[in-house]
Design a protein around this motif. Structure first.
Motif, PDB file in Angstrom:
ATOM      1  N   ASP A  20       0.836  -1.195   0.000  1.00 57.93           N
ATOM      2  CA  ASP A  20       0.000   0.000   0.000  1.00 57.93           C
ATOM      3  C   ASP A  20       0.872   1.246   0.000  1.00 57.93           C
ATOM      4  O   ASP A  20       1.809   1.355   0.786  1.00 57.93           O
ATOM      5  CB  ASP A  20      -0.893   0.043   1.241  1.00 57.93           C
ATOM      6  CG  ASP A  20      -1.935  -1.054   1.247  1.00 57.93           C
ATOM      7  OD1 ASP A  20      -2.267  -1.550   0.158  1.00 57.93           O
ATOM      8  OD2 ASP A  20      -2.410  -1.410   2.339  1.00 57.93           O
TER       9      ASP A  20
ATOM     10  N   ARG B 234      -4.534   5.001   2.758  1.00 54.30           N
ATOM     11  CA  ARG B 234      -4.070   4.323   1.556  1.00 54.30           C
ATOM     12  C   ARG B 234      -4.439   5.143   0.327  1.00 54.30           C
ATOM     13  O   ARG B 234      -5.598   5.443   0.089  1.00 54.30           O
ATOM     14  CB  ARG B 234      -4.675   2.929   1.455  1.00 54.30           C
ATOM     15  CG  ARG B 234      -4.202   2.181   0.224  1.00 54.30           C
ATOM     16  CD  ARG B 234      -4.660   0.772   0.166  1.00 54.30           C
ATOM     17  NE  ARG B 234      -6.101   0.683   0.338  1.00 54.30           N
ATOM     18  CZ  ARG B 234      -6.741  -0.408   0.701  1.00 54.30           C
ATOM     19  NH1 ARG B 234      -6.087  -1.500   0.933  1.00 54.30           N
ATOM     20  NH2 ARG B 234      -8.048  -0.408   0.840  1.00 54.30           N
ATOM     21  N   VAL B 235      -3.423   5.493  -0.455  1.00 55.64           N
ATOM     22  CA  VAL B 235      -3.635   6.243  -1.687  1.00 55.64           C
ATOM     23  C   VAL B 235      -3.907   5.276  -2.829  1.00 55.64           C
ATOM     24  O   VAL B 235      -4.834   5.460  -3.607  1.00 55.64           O
ATOM     25  CB  VAL B 235      -2.410   7.130  -2.008  1.00 55.64           C
ATOM     26  CG1 VAL B 235      -2.591   7.858  -3.317  1.00 55.64           C
ATOM     27  CG2 VAL B 235      -2.146   8.096  -0.878  1.00 55.64           C
ATOM     28  N   ARG B 236      -3.087   4.242  -2.928  1.00 53.04           N
ATOM     29  CA  ARG B 236      -3.271   3.212  -3.944  1.00 53.04           C
ATOM     30  C   ARG B 236      -2.483   1.970  -3.578  1.00 53.04           C
ATOM     31  O   ARG B 236      -1.602   2.003  -2.724  1.00 53.04           O
ATOM     32  CB  ARG B 236      -2.878   3.715  -5.327  1.00 53.04           C
ATOM     33  CG  ARG B 236      -1.420   4.085  -5.454  1.00 53.04           C
ATOM     34  CD  ARG B 236      -1.097   4.658  -6.796  1.00 53.04           C
ATOM     35  NE  ARG B 236      -0.818   3.591  -7.735  1.00 53.04           N
ATOM     36  CZ  ARG B 236      -0.051   3.727  -8.802  1.00 53.04           C
ATOM     37  NH1 ARG B 236       0.469   4.885  -9.092  1.00 53.04           N
ATOM     38  NH2 ARG B 236       0.179   2.727  -9.590  1.00 53.04           N
TER      39      ARG B 236
END
Length: 128
Positions: free
Chosen positions: A53, A60-62
């Motif tokens: 992550d 979590r951004v991506r």
């Protein structure tokens, strides 16, 4: 499924045994030593990969997934070292480069010299 990945254990894995359902085209076997490190088993190939992550301010951004290399072209020990480095860089907010089947980085990330702070990529030659 979690398993301690080694060259011998991966060599003995059969795709037909792990792919129990016909509609599944691949299976992931995760390493019990390093979180986020796993091997993807397909019909004819086995590839090392990571998943981690990318977080910003605790959120979590991506999710970053990268293939490290193919089993047989690189060893499990080398794939594990690359996985540790890439997972560490993701935890520090740096996205690791894509790699070819031998584990060699295909792109290099650098800070572009402009006022907008755009990250660009540049191809690097393959090293065999």
């Amino acid at each position: 499924m979690h398993l301690r990945l080694s060259d011998n254990s991966i060599k003995n894995m059969e795709a037909a045994v792990l792919l129990k359902k016909k509609e599944r085209h691949q299976c992931e076997v995760r390493d019990s030593r390093i979180g986020g490190f796993f091997i993807i088993i397909r019909k004819k190939t086995k590839s090392f990969a990571i998943q981690a992550d990318l977080r910003k301010d605790g959120k979590r951004v991506r999710v970053i997934r990268r293939t490290i290399g193919r089993f047989g072209d690189i060893t499990t020990r080398r794939a594990r070292l690359i996985a540790q480095q890439d997972i560490l860089s993701i935890s520090q907010g740096i996205i690791p480069p894509h790699r070819d089947r031998f584990g060699t980085p295909r792109t290099a990330y650098y800070q572009a010299p402009n006022t907008h702070n755009i990250v660009t990529t540049q191809r690097t030659p393959y090293e065999y």
